[in-house]
Design a protein around this motif. Sequence first.
Motif, PDB file in Angstrom:
ATOM      1  N   VAL A 255      -7.228   7.624  -1.622  1.00  0.00           N
ATOM      2  CA  VAL A 255      -8.380   7.173  -2.406  1.00  0.00           C
ATOM      3  C   VAL A 255      -7.919   6.603  -3.748  1.00  0.00           C
ATOM      4  N   LEU A 256      -6.987   7.275  -4.402  1.00  0.00           N
ATOM      5  CA  LEU A 256      -6.477   6.763  -5.680  1.00  0.00           C
ATOM      6  C   LEU A 256      -5.757   5.430  -5.497  1.00  0.00           C
ATOM      7  N   ALA A 257      -5.030   5.292  -4.392  1.00  0.00           N
ATOM      8  CA  ALA A 257      -4.372   4.011  -4.104  1.00  0.00           C
ATOM      9  C   ALA A 257      -5.411   2.914  -3.889  1.00  0.00           C
ATOM     10  N   ALA A 258      -6.467   3.235  -3.169  1.00  0.00           N
ATOM     11  CA  ALA A 258      -7.533   2.256  -2.941  1.00  0.00           C
ATOM     12  C   ALA A 258      -8.180   1.844  -4.260  1.00  0.00           C
ATOM     13  N   LEU A 259      -8.392   2.802  -5.143  1.00  0.00           N
ATOM     14  CA  LEU A 259      -8.969   2.479  -6.449  1.00  0.00           C
ATOM     15  C   LEU A 259      -8.030   1.609  -7.280  1.00  0.00           C
TER      16      LEU A 259
ATOM     17  N   VAL B 217       0.843  -1.198   0.000  1.00  0.00           N
ATOM     18  CA  VAL B 217       0.000   0.000   0.000  1.00  0.00           C
ATOM     19  C   VAL B 217       0.882   1.253   0.000  1.00  0.00           C
ATOM     20  N   ASP B 218       1.907   1.252   0.833  1.00  0.00           N
ATOM     21  CA  ASP B 218       2.816   2.391   0.897  1.00  0.00           C
ATOM     22  C   ASP B 218       3.468   2.640  -0.460  1.00  0.00           C
ATOM     23  N   ASN B 219       3.898   1.591  -1.121  1.00  0.00           N
ATOM     24  CA  ASN B 219       4.549   1.719  -2.426  1.00  0.00           C
ATOM     25  C   ASN B 219       3.605   2.365  -3.447  1.00  0.00           C
ATOM     26  N   ILE B 220       2.369   1.923  -3.472  1.00  0.00           N
ATOM     27  CA  ILE B 220       1.399   2.500  -4.409  1.00  0.00           C
ATOM     28  C   ILE B 220       1.148   3.964  -4.084  1.00  0.00           C
ATOM     29  N   MET B 221       0.986   4.283  -2.802  1.00  0.00           N
ATOM     30  CA  MET B 221       0.753   5.670  -2.421  1.00  0.00           C
ATOM     31  C   MET B 221       1.954   6.547  -2.759  1.00  0.00           C
TER      32      MET B 221
END
Length: 81
Positions: free
Chosen positions: A54-58, A33-37
């Motif tokens: 929110v964009l990471a969650a999507l 998750v951290d990497n995507i954010m």
Amino acid sequence: MKKQKVTVKIYGEEYPMITDGSPAYLEKLAAYVDNIMQDISSRSPSLPDRRVAVLAALEISDEYSKLKKDYEDMVKLFEEK
């Protein structure tokens, strides 16, 4: 398995958590998750943290949805045989 306390760091924030699974697995998820954010933030540095989340969650939901569909399609193929 007994419950264990684990503190993970996502996007500069620490989150104390309790898991009855593997702490290493939870740390791996948090790192993902951290990497995507971090990636989203580096592409759009002016985005507020909430929008980055929110964009990471999507993005993660999109990955999950595609994998789930692929899995379901594969199961149908095996059921037809």
